[in-house]
Design an enzyme around this catalytic site. Structure first.
Site, PDB file in Angstrom:
ATOM      1  N   HIS A  51    -103.957  55.636   4.586  1.00 40.35           N
ATOM      2  CA  HIS A  51    -105.365  55.008   5.349  1.00 40.35           C
ATOM      3  C   HIS A  51    -105.960  56.819   5.096  1.00 40.35           C
ATOM      4  CE1 HIS A  51    -105.068  51.173   7.369  1.00 40.35           C
ATOM      5  NE2 HIS A  51    -103.799  51.275   7.602  1.00 40.35           N
ATOM      6  N   HIS A  91    -106.060  53.587  14.060  1.00 45.16           N
ATOM      7  CA  HIS A  91    -104.565  52.185  15.077  1.00 45.16           C
ATOM      8  C   HIS A  91    -104.749  52.533  16.585  1.00 45.16           C
ATOM      9  CE1 HIS A  91    -103.955  51.555  10.955  1.00 45.16           C
ATOM     10  NE2 HIS A  91    -104.057  50.650  11.169  1.00 45.16           N
ATOM     11  N   ALA A 146    -102.614  44.334   6.152  1.00 45.09           N
ATOM     12  CA  ALA A 146    -101.557  44.297   4.916  1.00 45.09           C
ATOM     13  C   ALA A 146    -100.862  43.734   6.259  1.00 45.09           C
ATOM     14  CB  ALA A 146    -100.887  46.081   5.341  1.00 45.09           C
ATOM     15  N   HIS A 188     -92.881  50.578   6.161  1.00 49.98           N
ATOM     16  CA  HIS A 188     -94.489  51.062   5.842  1.00 49.98           C
ATOM     17  C   HIS A 188     -94.603  50.891   4.696  1.00 49.98           C
ATOM     18  CE1 HIS A 188     -98.146  51.388   6.595  1.00 49.98           C
ATOM     19  NE2 HIS A 188     -98.109  52.387   6.028  1.00 49.98           N
TER      20      HIS A 188
HETATM   21  C1  R1P Z   1     -97.392  48.885   9.513  1.00 57.43           C
HETATM   22  O1  R1P Z   1     -97.222  49.211   7.934  1.00 57.43           O
HETATM   23  C2  R1P Z   1     -98.893  49.084   9.106  1.00 57.43           C
HETATM   24  O2  R1P Z   1     -99.623  48.526   8.240  1.00 57.43           O
HETATM   25  C3  R1P Z   1    -100.384  47.893   8.497  1.00 57.43           C
HETATM   26  C4  R1P Z   1    -100.774  47.740   9.943  1.00 57.43           C
HETATM   27  O3  R1P Z   1    -101.285  47.089  10.725  1.00 57.43           O
HETATM   28  C5  R1P Z   1     -99.544  48.591  10.321  1.00 57.43           C
HETATM   29  O4  R1P Z   1    -100.626  49.564  10.538  1.00 57.43           O
HETATM   30  O5  R1P Z   1    -101.517  48.535   8.774  1.00 57.43           O
HETATM   31  P1  R1P Z   1    -103.102  48.123   8.765  1.00 57.43           P
HETATM   32  O6  R1P Z   1    -103.093  46.736   9.580  1.00 57.43           O
HETATM   33  O7  R1P Z   1    -104.120  48.712   8.697  1.00 57.43           O
HETATM   34  O8  R1P Z   1    -103.693  46.852   7.360  1.00 57.43           O
END
Ligand code: R1P
Length: 287
Positions: free
Chosen positions: A66, A88, A118, A259
């Site tokens: 991000h 988040h 994701a 992750h």
């Molecule tokens: C975990 O791998 C992260 O990926 C997803 C989850 O919410 C967590 O932050 O991110 P995004 O939802 O921001 O895509």
């Protein structure tokens, strides 16, 4: 105390004003890029970029995958603004703060929100790399009284008690299905129910089994609070999850969520996601 410290309408107007004074366009569509999907913003032309730390009242992004900036410009000829990086709950921000950029979007003139994320696939039919268009969500954190709209309501954003039964626009879901057909990817594009947990740890087997029982198809740690905030201020919402891992629902399964893999899947699906989003934007233009 946290509630009382919520951003005022005037504070968010300052964020919006800062941006409007620096960009010659009024974005119609706001796009939130999920983990590993920041490259959606690479498609934007005539780009103007604002690191979050430069924008008044913006929190900072702390998660790998991000970037932490707003990208303004044109996508398929439509003025857009992208969040390359979202906030988040597990980063330490209350939900209203995680969702504040959505209100800033509203104040700069956005009327459509495309939220991407994701997520782990819980529906056994989903495979890694599939896309799940979100048709509904379960606000698990809301069950425990944690909601981005908690605290004093400012009617200038929206009503105290907003309905949430039509959170995800059905016309846009149909448009998404049609686009999937045109792209020849109908077999990997589904509709389903998303839920957001607080994170940052991934879920236990027992938690995942429970979520599956209550009808959840994909699980992540974002989006729900953004969508609630968007619907509160009357944005039209389209959201989808990229299934980046299959949820482990058997104790015998040796796999573990991580992750790095989540971000990698996002990168490996970059071109499909970019085309899917571009075509959505083009269709929204016609609406
Ligand atoms: C975990 O791998 C992260 O990926 C997803 C989850 O919410 C967590 O932050 O991110 P995004 O939802 O921001 O895509």
């Amino acid at each position: 105390k946290e509630c009382l410290e919520k951003y005022t309408f005037e504070a968010l107007q300052e964020s919006a004003q800062y941006l409007l004074e620096r960009v010659p366009i009024k974005p119609k569509i706001g796009i939130i890029c999920g983990s590993g999907m920041g490259n959606i913003a690479d498609l934007v032309t005539n780009r103007l970029i604002f690191p979050y730390e430069d924008v008044p009242h913006f929190p900072v992004s702390t998660v790998h995958g991000h970037v932490g900036q707003l990208v303004f410009g044109y996508l398929e000829g439509i003025p857009v603004m992208c969040m390359q990086g979202r906030f988040h709950y597990y980063e330490g921000y209350p939900l209203w703060k995680c969702a504040m950029p959505v209100r800033v979007m509203k104040l700069v003139g956005v009327t459509y929100l495309i939220a991407t994320n994701a997520a782990g696939g819980l529906n056994p039919k989903f495979k890694v790399g599939d896309i799940m268009m979100v048709k509904d969500h379960v606000n698990m954190m809301g069950f425990a009284g944690n909601n981005p709209l908690q605290g004093p309501n400012d009617d200038r954003f929206g009503p105290r008690f907003p309905p949430m039964s039509k959170a995800y626009n059905t016309k846009l879901l149909d448009v998404g299905a049609k686009i999937a057909e045109e792209m020849g990817i109908s077999d990997i594009v589904h509709q389903g129910v998303y839920t957001c947990l607080g994170g940052p740890n991934y879920e236990t087997v027992a938690e995942l089994r429970m979520l599956r029982m209550i009808g959840v198809d994909a699980v992540g740690m974002s989006t729900v609070h953004e969508v609630i905030t968007a619907r509160h201020c009357d944005l039209t919402v389209f959201a989808f999850s990229l299934i980046t891992n299959q949820c482990i629902v058997d104790y015998e399964d040796l796999g573990e969520a991580n992750h790095a893999e989540v971000v990698d899947v996002g990168l490996s699906k970059q071109f499909v996601i970019q085309e899917f989003v571009s075509r959505m934007v083009l269709q929204i233009k016609e609406i």
